[in-house]
Design a protein around this motif. Structure first.
Motif, PDB file in Angstrom:
ATOM      1  N   LEU A 171       0.846  -1.172  -0.072  1.00 46.32           N
ATOM      2  CA  LEU A 171       0.036   0.088  -0.140  1.00 46.32           C
ATOM      3  C   LEU A 171       0.982   1.243   0.235  1.00 46.32           C
ATOM      4  O   LEU A 171       0.126   2.391  -0.142  1.00 46.32           O
ATOM      5  CB  LEU A 171      -0.931   0.016   1.070  1.00 46.32           C
ATOM      6  N   LYS A 172       2.252   1.309   0.008  1.00 46.70           N
ATOM      7  CA  LYS A 172       2.941   2.451   0.385  1.00 46.70           C
ATOM      8  C   LYS A 172       2.561   3.304  -0.803  1.00 46.70           C
ATOM      9  O   LYS A 172       2.893   4.630  -0.871  1.00 46.70           O
ATOM     10  CB  LYS A 172       4.120   2.203   0.717  1.00 46.70           C
ATOM     11  N   SER A 173       2.635   2.723  -2.137  1.00 48.14           N
ATOM     12  CA  SER A 173       2.803   3.548  -3.425  1.00 48.14           C
ATOM     13  C   SER A 173       1.251   4.256  -3.354  1.00 48.14           C
ATOM     14  O   SER A 173       1.219   5.136  -4.141  1.00 48.14           O
ATOM     15  CB  SER A 173       2.951   2.363  -4.692  1.00 48.14           C
ATOM     16  N   LEU A 174       0.342   3.949  -2.484  1.00 51.92           N
ATOM     17  CA  LEU A 174      -0.865   4.398  -2.775  1.00 51.92           C
ATOM     18  C   LEU A 174      -1.135   5.651  -1.793  1.00 51.92           C
ATOM     19  O   LEU A 174      -2.299   6.375  -1.656  1.00 51.92           O
ATOM     20  CB  LEU A 174      -2.218   3.730  -2.347  1.00 51.92           C
ATOM     21  N   ALA A 175      -0.176   5.984  -1.076  1.00 47.86           N
ATOM     22  CA  ALA A 175      -0.078   7.096  -0.091  1.00 47.86           C
ATOM     23  C   ALA A 175      -0.698   8.475  -0.275  1.00 47.86           C
ATOM     24  O   ALA A 175      -0.362   8.738  -1.660  1.00 47.86           O
ATOM     25  CB  ALA A 175       0.940   7.281   0.594  1.00 47.86           C
ATOM     26  N   GLU A 264      -3.556  -1.854  -7.995  1.00 50.33           N
ATOM     27  CA  GLU A 264      -1.943  -1.634  -7.796  1.00 50.33           C
ATOM     28  C   GLU A 264      -1.183  -2.500  -6.403  1.00 50.33           C
ATOM     29  O   GLU A 264      -0.186  -2.517  -6.516  1.00 50.33           O
ATOM     30  CB  GLU A 264      -1.777  -0.147  -7.744  1.00 50.33           C
ATOM     31  N   ALA A 265      -2.029  -2.548  -5.607  1.00 49.99           N
ATOM     32  CA  ALA A 265      -1.602  -3.427  -4.325  1.00 49.99           C
ATOM     33  C   ALA A 265      -1.144  -4.563  -4.644  1.00 49.99           C
ATOM     34  O   ALA A 265      -0.003  -5.181  -4.303  1.00 49.99           O
ATOM     35  CB  ALA A 265      -2.623  -3.351  -3.245  1.00 49.99           C
ATOM     36  N   PHE A 266      -1.731  -5.434  -5.245  1.00 47.05           N
ATOM     37  CA  PHE A 266      -1.425  -6.856  -5.623  1.00 47.05           C
ATOM     38  C   PHE A 266      -0.269  -6.609  -6.912  1.00 47.05           C
ATOM     39  O   PHE A 266       0.738  -7.468  -6.751  1.00 47.05           O
ATOM     40  CB  PHE A 266      -2.608  -7.377  -6.544  1.00 47.05           C
ATOM     41  N   VAL A 267       0.014  -5.513  -7.608  1.00 46.44           N
ATOM     42  CA  VAL A 267       1.088  -5.485  -8.516  1.00 46.44           C
ATOM     43  C   VAL A 267       2.189  -5.331  -7.653  1.00 46.44           C
ATOM     44  O   VAL A 267       3.367  -5.645  -7.957  1.00 46.44           O
ATOM     45  CB  VAL A 267       0.758  -4.266  -9.568  1.00 46.44           C
ATOM     46  N   ASN A 268       1.909  -4.236  -6.767  1.00 45.35           N
ATOM     47  CA  ASN A 268       3.286  -3.959  -5.778  1.00 45.35           C
ATOM     48  C   ASN A 268       3.775  -5.445  -5.284  1.00 45.35           C
ATOM     49  O   ASN A 268       5.213  -5.283  -5.033  1.00 45.35           O
ATOM     50  CB  ASN A 268       2.995  -2.916  -4.747  1.00 45.35           C
ATOM     51  N   ALA A 269       3.074  -6.250  -4.934  1.00 42.94           N
ATOM     52  CA  ALA A 269       3.378  -7.506  -4.068  1.00 42.94           C
ATOM     53  C   ALA A 269       4.223  -8.198  -5.232  1.00 42.94           C
ATOM     54  O   ALA A 269       5.211  -8.916  -5.064  1.00 42.94           O
ATOM     55  CB  ALA A 269       2.182  -8.112  -3.661  1.00 42.94           C
TER      56      ALA A 269
END
Length: 276
Positions: A171-175, A264-269
């Motif tokens: 989630l950090k990229s969604l801040a 995007e959260a799943f993509v970040n993983a």
């Protein structure tokens, strides 16, 4: 409802390197872990597949029998639902199936001891991770647990959450983002008696008061993560909100998006694990 999208988010599958028609294996394995009564595994499995994971279905009987060791799994996801019909309390029966079975307990301990793994617990899975003490292992017996909603009833709603600055891999990229999301739980209250900075809160309800904060969580917490950001416990269902049409309302100017920012959260993983 409040929405705020980052300018960098286009909503296009191709910009997130998503291929819904993928036939080949990616080499990144995610496990859907479920117990009797789990009901959110199919939406989660598809979100993981779309993000580029090879998804395997793992039932608790696979863990308790020793058929599954998770040794080939990089991402463990504990899905939402009502394990054991919540007869023992939310996720308490599920947690007992791990704590009091030597094979299941050893498998989970080994998975969390590895430095190259991620985990996600959603709703009932969030309650499980908190019950097992897997988000803040340094807290020992003082690890926070989930409590009954202050409304004293089951809450099902579509509401807004905001993503603060955080250390979560997912989630950090969604801040700075504010998004709509579904909640459906009876024991979703994070009881966090210490200072807010101690809990690595990764998502918050936009409003302090009920019904915007559906359970009365301290610090409006909707999701928390481990100190290293690898393990995320989240009450709302991001897997049920990855497409605009799944939202009860979505900003009109963005309704041509292929996917919502939750994808995007799943993509970040995926991207984090590619580097391991």
């Amino acid at each position: 409802l409040q929405f705020n999208f980052l300018p960098s988010f286009t909503g296009k599958m191709q910009d997130l390197d998503l291929n819904p028609d993928r036939k080949e294996r990616s080499g990144l394995t995610a496990a859907i872990i479920r117990d009797k009564g789990t009901n959110g595994e199919r939406e989660m499995a598809y979100a993981l597949f779309l993000a580029g994971f090879d998804v395997k279905d793992v039932h608790m009987t696979d863990l308790t029998s020793g058929r599954e060791t998770l040794e080939d799994v990089q991402f463990a996801v504990f899905c939402g639902g009502f394990s054991n019909s919540d007869v023992f309390g939310s996720a308490k029966g599920w947690a007992g199936g791990i704590l009091y079975n030597g094979k299941a307990r050893k498998t989970i301990e080994n998975f969390y001891a590895r430095p190259d793994t991620l985990s996600l617990g959603i709703c009932n899975g969030c309650q499980l991770l908190m019950e097992l003490g897997l988000i803040y292992p340094e807290a020992g017996k003082a690890h926070p647990k989930m409590q009954h909603n202050r409304s004293h009833k089951f809450e099902s709603a579509f509401l807004s959450v905001e993503i603060p600055q955080n250390s979560s891999v997912m989630l950090k990229s969604l801040a700075g983002t504010k998004l709509g999301i579904w909640v459906a739980h009876g024991e979703g209250r994070f009881e966090l008696p210490g200072q807010e900075s101690a809990y690595n809160i990764a998502a918050k309800y936009v409003y302090d008061e009920y019904p915007g904060n559906p359970n009365g969580s301290d610090y409006k917490a909707a999701a928390v993560c481990s100190a290293d950001g690898r393990h995320l416990a989240m009450m709302p269902h991001l897997e049920r909100t990855i497409f605009p049409w799944q939202n009860a309302w979505y900003p009109y100017e963005f309704r041509k998006h292929d996917v919502t920012p939750w994808m995007e959260a799943f993509v970040n993983a995926r991207e984090w694990l590619k580097k391991k």
